[in-house]
Design a protein around this motif. Structure first.
Motif, PDB file in Angstrom:
ATOM      1  N   SER A 143       0.821  -1.225   0.000  1.00  0.00           N
ATOM      2  CA  SER A 143       0.000   0.000   0.000  1.00  0.00           C
ATOM      3  C   SER A 143       0.850   1.268   0.000  1.00  0.00           C
ATOM      4  O   SER A 143       0.330   2.354  -0.275  1.00  0.00           O
ATOM      5  CB  SER A 143      -0.936   0.006   1.211  1.00  0.00           C
ATOM      6  OG  SER A 143      -0.188   0.017   2.415  1.00  0.00           O
ATOM      7  N   ASP A 144       2.154   1.150   0.268  1.00  0.00           N
ATOM      8  CA  ASP A 144       3.057   2.304   0.242  1.00  0.00           C
ATOM      9  C   ASP A 144       3.524   2.636  -1.172  1.00  0.00           C
ATOM     10  O   ASP A 144       4.113   3.685  -1.406  1.00  0.00           O
ATOM     11  CB  ASP A 144       4.307   2.038   1.099  1.00  0.00           C
ATOM     12  CG  ASP A 144       3.991   1.906   2.574  1.00  0.00           C
ATOM     13  OD1 ASP A 144       2.965   2.456   3.016  1.00  0.00           O
ATOM     14  OD2 ASP A 144       4.778   1.241   3.282  1.00  0.00           O
ATOM     15  N   VAL A 145       3.280   1.745  -2.117  1.00  0.00           N
ATOM     16  CA  VAL A 145       3.737   1.922  -3.496  1.00  0.00           C
ATOM     17  C   VAL A 145       2.629   2.563  -4.321  1.00  0.00           C
ATOM     18  O   VAL A 145       1.468   2.159  -4.246  1.00  0.00           O
ATOM     19  CB  VAL A 145       4.151   0.566  -4.101  1.00  0.00           C
ATOM     20  CG1 VAL A 145       4.609   0.735  -5.544  1.00  0.00           C
ATOM     21  CG2 VAL A 145       5.252  -0.076  -3.273  1.00  0.00           C
ATOM     22  N   LEU A 146       2.995   3.573  -5.112  1.00  0.00           N
ATOM     23  CA  LEU A 146       2.008   4.223  -5.971  1.00  0.00           C
ATOM     24  C   LEU A 146       1.412   3.223  -6.952  1.00  0.00           C
ATOM     25  O   LEU A 146       2.106   2.339  -7.453  1.00  0.00           O
ATOM     26  CB  LEU A 146       2.650   5.358  -6.756  1.00  0.00           C
ATOM     27  CG  LEU A 146       3.188   6.533  -5.952  1.00  0.00           C
ATOM     28  CD1 LEU A 146       3.899   7.519  -6.867  1.00  0.00           C
ATOM     29  CD2 LEU A 146       2.073   7.225  -5.194  1.00  0.00           C
ATOM     30  N   THR A 147       0.141   3.371  -7.232  1.00  0.00           N
ATOM     31  CA  THR A 147      -0.526   2.502  -8.202  1.00  0.00           C
ATOM     32  C   THR A 147      -0.222   2.987  -9.611  1.00  0.00           C
ATOM     33  O   THR A 147       0.221   4.124  -9.823  1.00  0.00           O
ATOM     34  CB  THR A 147      -2.050   2.515  -7.995  1.00  0.00           C
ATOM     35  OG1 THR A 147      -2.545   3.823  -8.300  1.00  0.00           O
ATOM     36  CG2 THR A 147      -2.418   2.115  -6.579  1.00  0.00           C
ATOM     37  N   LEU A 148      -0.495   2.140 -10.579  1.00  0.00           N
ATOM     38  CA  LEU A 148      -0.315   2.529 -11.971  1.00  0.00           C
ATOM     39  C   LEU A 148      -1.191   3.732 -12.307  1.00  0.00           C
ATOM     40  O   LEU A 148      -0.763   4.659 -12.994  1.00  0.00           O
ATOM     41  CB  LEU A 148      -0.632   1.362 -12.905  1.00  0.00           C
ATOM     42  CG  LEU A 148      -0.524   1.667 -14.397  1.00  0.00           C
ATOM     43  CD1 LEU A 148       0.897   2.084 -14.764  1.00  0.00           C
ATOM     44  CD2 LEU A 148      -0.989   0.489 -15.210  1.00  0.00           C
ATOM     45  N   GLN A 149      -2.411   3.750 -11.803  1.00  0.00           N
ATOM     46  CA  GLN A 149      -3.319   4.867 -12.076  1.00  0.00           C
ATOM     47  C   GLN A 149      -2.762   6.177 -11.515  1.00  0.00           C
ATOM     48  O   GLN A 149      -2.872   7.225 -12.160  1.00  0.00           O
ATOM     49  CB  GLN A 149      -4.710   4.576 -11.488  1.00  0.00           C
ATOM     50  CG  GLN A 149      -5.460   3.476 -12.200  1.00  0.00           C
ATOM     51  CD  GLN A 149      -4.960   2.071 -11.860  1.00  0.00           C
ATOM     52  OE1 GLN A 149      -4.293   1.852 -10.853  1.00  0.00           O
ATOM     53  NE2 GLN A 149      -5.261   1.105 -12.723  1.00  0.00           N
ATOM     54  N   GLU A 150      -2.167   6.133 -10.336  1.00  0.00           N
ATOM     55  CA  GLU A 150      -1.567   7.342  -9.753  1.00  0.00           C
ATOM     56  C   GLU A 150      -0.370   7.814 -10.572  1.00  0.00           C
ATOM     57  O   GLU A 150      -0.192   9.017 -10.784  1.00  0.00           O
ATOM     58  CB  GLU A 150      -1.138   7.079  -8.300  1.00  0.00           C
ATOM     59  CG  GLU A 150      -2.303   6.887  -7.356  1.00  0.00           C
ATOM     60  CD  GLU A 150      -1.886   6.387  -6.003  1.00  0.00           C
ATOM     61  OE1 GLU A 150      -2.423   6.918  -5.002  1.00  0.00           O
ATOM     62  OE2 GLU A 150      -1.036   5.475  -5.905  1.00  0.00           O
ATOM     63  N   LEU A 151       0.428   6.878 -11.048  1.00  0.00           N
ATOM     64  CA  LEU A 151       1.575   7.237 -11.886  1.00  0.00           C
ATOM     65  C   LEU A 151       1.129   7.877 -13.194  1.00  0.00           C
ATOM     66  O   LEU A 151       1.676   8.889 -13.618  1.00  0.00           O
ATOM     67  CB  LEU A 151       2.416   6.000 -12.187  1.00  0.00           C
ATOM     68  CG  LEU A 151       3.253   5.460 -11.049  1.00  0.00           C
ATOM     69  CD1 LEU A 151       3.851   4.107 -11.435  1.00  0.00           C
ATOM     70  CD2 LEU A 151       4.343   6.435 -10.693  1.00  0.00           C
ATOM     71  N   ILE A 152       0.122   7.302 -13.818  1.00  0.00           N
ATOM     72  CA  ILE A 152      -0.374   7.834 -15.089  1.00  0.00           C
ATOM     73  C   ILE A 152      -0.978   9.222 -14.890  1.00  0.00           C
ATOM     74  O   ILE A 152      -0.744  10.126 -15.693  1.00  0.00           O
ATOM     75  CB  ILE A 152      -1.389   6.869 -15.730  1.00  0.00           C
ATOM     76  CG1 ILE A 152      -0.671   5.596 -16.180  1.00  0.00           C
ATOM     77  CG2 ILE A 152      -2.112   7.530 -16.900  1.00  0.00           C
ATOM     78  CD1 ILE A 152      -1.597   4.482 -16.592  1.00  0.00           C
ATOM     79  N   ALA A 153      -1.727   9.408 -13.827  1.00  0.00           N
ATOM     80  CA  ALA A 153      -2.319  10.722 -13.544  1.00  0.00           C
ATOM     81  C   ALA A 153      -1.228  11.771 -13.332  1.00  0.00           C
ATOM     82  O   ALA A 153      -1.318  12.890 -13.859  1.00  0.00           O
ATOM     83  CB  ALA A 153      -3.225  10.643 -12.320  1.00  0.00           C
ATOM     84  N   THR A 154      -0.197  11.429 -12.586  1.00  0.00           N
ATOM     85  CA  THR A 154       0.909  12.362 -12.351  1.00  0.00           C
ATOM     86  C   THR A 154       1.655  12.649 -13.650  1.00  0.00           C
ATOM     87  O   THR A 154       2.009  13.798 -13.936  1.00  0.00           O
ATOM     88  CB  THR A 154       1.871  11.802 -11.293  1.00  0.00           C
ATOM     89  OG1 THR A 154       1.145  11.569 -10.086  1.00  0.00           O
ATOM     90  CG2 THR A 154       3.016  12.756 -11.024  1.00  0.00           C
ATOM     91  N   LEU A 155       1.890  11.620 -14.444  1.00  0.00           N
ATOM     92  CA  LEU A 155       2.562  11.796 -15.728  1.00  0.00           C
ATOM     93  C   LEU A 155       1.765  12.724 -16.643  1.00  0.00           C
ATOM     94  O   LEU A 155       2.313  13.666 -17.226  1.00  0.00           O
ATOM     95  CB  LEU A 155       2.775  10.445 -16.407  1.00  0.00           C
ATOM     96  CG  LEU A 155       3.382  10.485 -17.811  1.00  0.00           C
ATOM     97  CD1 LEU A 155       4.788  11.042 -17.770  1.00  0.00           C
ATOM     98  CD2 LEU A 155       3.358   9.096 -18.428  1.00  0.00           C
TER      99      LEU A 155
END
Length: 93
Positions: free
Chosen positions: A17-29
């Motif tokens: 749960s401490d690792v960013l999800t793929l969706q969070e990475l894509i949103a930030t990108l």
């Protein structure tokens, strides 16, 4: 930005749960690129230099996503005018 929400380096006690999800990475990108920026994703290797499997998985997922959506990222043009002071849906930009 680190993939681990709590550290820029490897932690033995890291939870999934401490690792960013793929969706969070894509949103930030997407947000970063839309404003003309670049995204540097940090992964903390272990003491012997290996990459933890969860970080490897996220990087591979990002690579797969970019394989499909590369044009939306690499051919993107930044905004000419940005106004973050006006709430969305109000006023004209």
């Amino acid at each position: 930005m680190p993939l681990d929400r709590k550290s820029w380096e490897y932690r033995r006690d890291m939870d999934l749960s401490d690792v960013l999800t793929l969706q969070e990475l894509i949103a930030t990108l997407a947000e970063t690129v839309s404003c003309g920026g670049n995204l540097l994703v940090n992964i903390g290797p272990t003491s012997d230099g290996t990459i933890p499997p969860v970080f490897e998985e996220r990087l591979l997922q990002m690579g797969q996503w970019l394989g499909v959506n590369a044009d939306a990222i690499y051919d993107n043009k930044p905004w000419h005018y940005q106004n973050d002071t006006t709430p969305r849906g109000y006023g004209k930009f």
